[in-house]
Design a protein around this motif. Structure first.
Motif, mmCIF file in Angstrom:
data_model
loop_
_atom_site.group_PDB
_atom_site.id
_atom_site.type_symbol
_atom_site.label_atom_id
_atom_site.label_comp_id
_atom_site.label_asym_id
_atom_site.label_seq_id
_atom_site.Cartn_x
_atom_site.Cartn_y
_atom_site.Cartn_z
ATOM 1 N N ILE A 1 0.882 -1.758 0.415
ATOM 2 C CA ILE A 1 0.199 0.248 -0.119
ATOM 3 C C ILE A 1 1.231 0.795 -0.557
ATOM 4 O O ILE A 1 1.892 1.076 0.528
ATOM 5 C CB ILE A 1 -0.993 0.045 1.087
ATOM 6 C CG1 ILE A 1 -2.018 0.903 0.984
ATOM 7 C CG2 ILE A 1 -0.551 0.252 2.685
ATOM 8 C CD1 ILE A 1 -3.261 0.488 1.770
ATOM 9 N N ASN A 2 0.263 1.883 -0.736
ATOM 10 C CA ASN A 2 0.938 3.298 -0.988
ATOM 11 C C ASN A 2 0.718 4.407 0.629
ATOM 12 O O ASN A 2 -1.180 5.045 0.125
ATOM 13 C CB ASN A 2 0.778 4.296 -2.011
ATOM 14 C CG ASN A 2 1.691 4.977 -2.329
ATOM 15 O OD1 ASN A 2 2.353 5.974 -1.427
ATOM 16 N ND2 ASN A 2 2.413 5.522 -3.349
ATOM 17 N N LEU A 3 1.319 4.458 1.546
ATOM 18 C CA LEU A 3 0.399 5.175 2.497
ATOM 19 C C LEU A 3 0.094 7.117 1.692
ATOM 20 O O LEU A 3 -0.980 7.287 2.928
ATOM 21 C CB LEU A 3 2.051 5.767 3.397
ATOM 22 C CG LEU A 3 1.921 3.629 4.168
ATOM 23 C CD1 LEU A 3 2.754 4.631 4.736
ATOM 24 C CD2 LEU A 3 0.973 3.702 4.780
ATOM 25 N N GLY A 4 1.191 7.304 1.295
ATOM 26 C CA GLY A 4 0.998 8.872 0.782
ATOM 27 C C GLY A 4 -0.638 9.171 -0.246
ATOM 28 O O GLY A 4 -1.277 9.891 -0.227
ATOM 29 N N ALA A 5 -0.425 8.161 -1.409
ATOM 30 C CA ALA A 5 -1.669 8.554 -1.940
ATOM 31 C C ALA A 5 -3.487 6.994 -1.868
ATOM 32 O O ALA A 5 -3.923 7.779 -1.867
ATOM 33 C CB ALA A 5 -1.344 7.904 -3.375
ATOM 34 N N GLN A 6 -2.810 6.247 -0.938
ATOM 35 C CA GLN A 6 -4.121 5.263 -0.540
ATOM 36 C C GLN A 6 -4.585 5.681 0.881
ATOM 37 O O GLN A 6 -5.447 5.376 0.780
ATOM 38 C CB GLN A 6 -3.326 4.052 -0.758
ATOM 39 C CG GLN A 6 -3.248 3.697 -2.721
ATOM 40 C CD GLN A 6 -3.055 2.335 -2.505
ATOM 41 O OE1 GLN A 6 -1.851 1.733 -2.581
ATOM 42 N NE2 GLN A 6 -3.706 1.305 -1.995
ATOM 43 N N VAL A 7 -3.663 6.383 1.563
ATOM 44 C CA VAL A 7 -4.346 5.851 2.999
ATOM 45 C C VAL A 7 -4.305 7.130 3.876
ATOM 46 O O VAL A 7 -4.906 8.330 4.193
ATOM 47 C CB VAL A 7 -3.445 5.587 4.556
ATOM 48 C CG1 VAL A 7 -3.304 5.779 5.690
ATOM 49 C CG2 VAL A 7 -3.532 3.954 3.308
ATOM 50 N N LEU A 8 -3.716 8.791 3.375
ATOM 51 C CA LEU A 8 -3.167 9.916 3.787
ATOM 52 C C LEU A 8 -4.361 10.565 2.779
ATOM 53 O O LEU A 8 -5.802 11.457 3.957
ATOM 54 C CB LEU A 8 -2.128 10.738 3.539
ATOM 55 C CG LEU A 8 -1.931 12.028 4.024
ATOM 56 C CD1 LEU A 8 -1.933 11.822 5.162
ATOM 57 C CD2 LEU A 8 -0.299 12.717 3.333
ATOM 58 N N PRO A 9 -5.058 10.717 2.440
ATOM 59 C CA PRO A 9 -6.057 10.313 1.495
ATOM 60 C C PRO A 9 -7.462 10.405 2.352
ATOM 61 O O PRO A 9 -8.012 11.490 3.045
ATOM 62 C CB PRO A 9 -7.076 11.051 0.488
ATOM 63 C CG PRO A 9 -5.199 9.901 -0.210
ATOM 64 C CD PRO A 9 -4.692 9.461 0.934
ATOM 65 N N ILE A 10 -7.282 9.605 2.604
ATOM 66 C CA ILE A 10 -8.817 9.104 3.455
ATOM 67 C C ILE A 10 -8.777 9.955 5.579
ATOM 68 O O ILE A 10 -9.274 10.125 5.912
ATOM 69 C CB ILE A 10 -8.973 7.272 3.671
ATOM 70 C CG1 ILE A 10 -8.891 6.916 1.979
ATOM 71 C CG2 ILE A 10 -9.587 6.980 4.510
ATOM 72 C CD1 ILE A 10 -9.072 5.677 2.300
ATOM 73 N N LEU A 11 -7.709 9.527 5.705
ATOM 74 C CA LEU A 11 -6.919 10.187 6.938
ATOM 75 C C LEU A 11 -7.550 12.038 7.302
ATOM 76 O O LEU A 11 -8.243 11.953 7.304
ATOM 77 C CB LEU A 11 -5.465 9.964 7.334
ATOM 78 C CG LEU A 11 -5.323 8.465 7.815
ATOM 79 C CD1 LEU A 11 -4.026 8.110 7.962
ATOM 80 C CD2 LEU A 11 -5.645 7.794 8.997
ATOM 81 N N THR A 12 -6.880 12.477 5.932
ATOM 82 C CA THR A 12 -7.391 13.830 5.577
ATOM 83 C C THR A 12 -9.269 13.974 5.627
ATOM 84 O O THR A 12 -9.471 15.175 6.617
ATOM 85 C CB THR A 12 -6.972 14.608 4.454
ATOM 86 O OG1 THR A 12 -5.265 13.801 4.358
ATOM 87 C CG2 THR A 12 -6.969 15.726 4.382
ATOM 88 N N MET A 13 -10.387 13.175 4.685
ATOM 89 C CA MET A 13 -10.926 13.189 4.933
ATOM 90 C C MET A 13 -12.124 13.406 6.478
ATOM 91 O O MET A 13 -12.875 14.319 6.591
ATOM 92 C CB MET A 13 -11.463 12.372 3.412
ATOM 93 C CG MET A 13 -13.521 12.328 3.905
ATOM 94 S SD MET A 13 -13.667 11.271 2.127
ATOM 95 C CE MET A 13 -13.778 9.729 3.549
ATOM 96 N N ALA A 14 -11.635 12.311 7.088
ATOM 97 C CA ALA A 14 -11.610 11.835 8.091
ATOM 98 C C ALA A 14 -11.309 12.826 9.254
ATOM 99 O O ALA A 14 -12.790 13.495 10.364
ATOM 100 C CB ALA A 14 -11.402 10.284 8.756
#
Length: 167
Positions: A81-94
């Motif tokens: 998993i690419n943390l910057g492109a796949q996880v960070l946007p979800i955390l930003t949204m939350a």
């Protein structure tokens, strides 16, 4: 340019991605500070909150659907998993949605219902496509393709109607 090339370019500059994505919850925090505490003052800022919600939710929803696609259809390992492109946007949204919810209910934000409807539609489409992919329905059926498309649209309408009744 392909989507893979865009993600590789983003992965090559993680600091820029981090700054862009962190600007949205930071903006929500600052608007929470500036908007005051009375209902009239907060009401004046509802369009700013709407812009912040869209800036957070569009990349977040895209990241969620991309992750679902990669894990269900492409069978990507969680270790890749690419943390910057796949996880960070979800955390930003939350994070942004939690900050905004502390100040103003989502029902007062213009266009928020459209985002939840879009997310519902995306979830239904991904679920139906996953079922079709796993059952190989298209390979063992002698049904004309137009009937499959009509059935797919009818199923989406039924899911949309049921979802609106539930919530």
């Amino acid at each position: 340019m392909t989507l893979r090339a865009i993600f590789e370019s983003i992965s090559g500059h993680p600091a820029i991605l981090f700054l862009l994505l962190m600007a949205v919850p930071t903006g929500a925090f600052l608007v929470n500070l500036w908007s005051g505490n009375t209902a009239e003052e907060i009401w004046k800022w509802r369009y700013v909150y709407a812009v912040l919600v869209y800036l957070a939710c569009i990349p977040g929803i895209f990241a969620v659907t991309l992750n679902v696609y990669l894990f269900l259809f492409e069978r990507q390992s969680i270790w890749d998993i690419n943390l910057g492109a796949q996880v960070l946007p979800i955390l930003t949204m939350a994070g942004t949605l939690m900050l905004i919810r502390q100040k103003i209910p989502f029902t007062y934000i213009p266009g928020f219902g459209k985002l939840s409807g879009f997310l519902t539609l995306m979830t239904a489409i991904m679920g139906i496509l996953w079922i079709v992919d796993r059952t190989h329905l298209y390979a063992v059926s002698y049904v004309p393709f137009t009937y499959v498309v009509i059935g797919f649209i009818a199923l989406l309408l039924i899911i949309r109607f049921a979802w609106s009744r539930i919530f």
